[in-house]
Design a protein around this motif. Structure first.
Motif: not given
Ligand SMILES: Cc1ncc(COP(=O)(O)O)c(C=O)c1O
Length: 350
Positions: A60, A62, A65, A91, A138, A142, A171, A199, A202
């Motif tokens: 993942t 997370t 990170n 997180e 980041e 998001n 990130d 990722c 995503k």
């Molecule tokens: C900017 C960002 N970082 C990290 C993550 C974490 O990813 P995961 O859901 O695979 O742990 C997300 C998940 O939506 C995200 O949008």
């Protein structure tokens, strides 16, 4: 009734038939023993794409990170983060819980930090103050609505961090979107940071999986941390094959998601219940404010009843995300539904 149009997130995509075939045919082995050739191939590809020496497959974003933070911030140290960043908001306090580090949240301008804010937040070199060790960026951002932190701006932040001898983690869950939207090669965003996570699940359409990239030494240590965090995987080539397929087939098409998000934004901006500047929509995420007098929860429920699923993004805000499963026809249906539901919502209640 046709399938609902699901614009909650770009994580809702299901593997395509071709991706499933690639997964079924993947050559696999036990990756904890380092014997999965497909995982090796994906790690090599990720390193090459990002311009980093090495990479590690993690389940993942997370975990990617948090491995990076664990490696680069010691217990008791400060980590500089943007106030609305994923590592800070979503997180679950992991950097404190797993690494003993304290996040120092800095205000960004639509997700973008300034070098001045970074510099001002670094602890002076005094034995009675927590040392500042790491800056987390980041890109795209998001929570700010898929905002691109431009390559030059990001470089200025990295330079500032270097001046203070901070490590920098990116990130980059959606860093491919940043590259696509700005017409820059991916390494312009990923090669100068100490570590970058991106990722596969995503926007790129893989069912799961993220890559952590950095130096050979850091990735060797990250492999140990990943195992400690419970992320040692066995025949992971099954999912790594989906990641390889995504890198090969689903990167170029991100521009289509961006074009559709802009078109959706232009339509949403004309509807009474919403407030949104379409010019601010740079990638595949758009976040609309719901005007006073309208009820965001009721709008979301009516949209869902009419076959359009969107996501709440804090009080009075709704998020729409375009992705692999949203073609032009699905987009037109989404726009028609939004127009109908907005009309039926009537005038605002004052
Ligand atoms: C900017 C960002 N970082 C990290 C993550 C974490 O990813 P995961 O859901 O695979 O742990 C997300 C998940 O939506 C995200 O949008």
């Amino acid at each position: 009734m046709s399938q609902p149009v699901d614009l909650r997130s770009d994580t809702v995509t299901r593997p395509t038939a071709a991706m499933r075939r690639a997964m079924a045919e993947a050559e696999v082995g036990d990756d904890v023993y380092g014997e999965d050739p497909t995982v090796r191939r994906l790690e090599e590809q990720a390193a090459e794409w990002t311009g980093q020496p090495a990479a590690l497959f993690v389940p993942t974003g997370t975990m990617g990170n948090q491995c990076a933070i664990h490696l680069q911030a010691s217990p008791g140290a400060d980590v500089l983060v943007e106030r609305e960043s994923h590592v800070y908001l979503y997180e679950l306090g992991a950097m404190a819980a797993l690494s003993g580090a304290t996040p120092r949240a800095l205000d960004g301008e639509r997700g973008r930090l300034t070098p001045g804010a970074v510099s001002a937040a670094v602890s002076p070199d005094l034995y009675y103050m927590a040392p500042t060790r790491l800056l987390v960026l980041e890109n795209t951002h998001n929570h700010a609505g898929g905002v691109v932190v431009g390559a030059e701006h990001q470089n200025a932040l990295i330079d500032e961090a270097r001046r203070h001898r901070l490590a920098v983690h990116l990130d980059g869950a959606r860093v491919f979107h940043a590259a696509a939207a700005s017409g820059r090669p991916l390494p312009d965003f990923t090669s100068r940071v100490d570590t970058v996570m991106f990722c596969l699940s995503k926007g790129l359409g893989a069912p799961l999986g993220s890559m952590l990239c950095g130096s050979v030494e850091l990735m060797r240590e990250a492999r140990v941390i990943r195992k400690r965090f419970g992320g040692g995987m066995r025949q992971a080539g099954i999912v790594a094959a989906a990641g390889l397929y995504a890198l090969e087939h689903h990167v170029e098409r991100l521009a289509d998601d961006h074009r559709r998000a802009r078109k959706l934004a232009e339509a949403v901006a004309e509807l009474d219940p919403f407030e949104l500047d379409p010019a601010a929509v740079e990638t595949n995420i758009l976040i609309a404010d719901v005007r006073p007098g309208y009820d965001a929860g009721a709008l979301l429920a009516s949209l869902r009843e009419s076959g359009l699923v969107a996501g709440p993004m804090g009080p009075g805000r709704i998020r729409f995300v375009t992705h692999l499963e949203i073609d032009d026809e699905a987009l037109e249906r989404a726009i028609a539904t939004l127009r109908r539901v907005s009309r039926d919502a009537g005038p605002p209640v004052t």
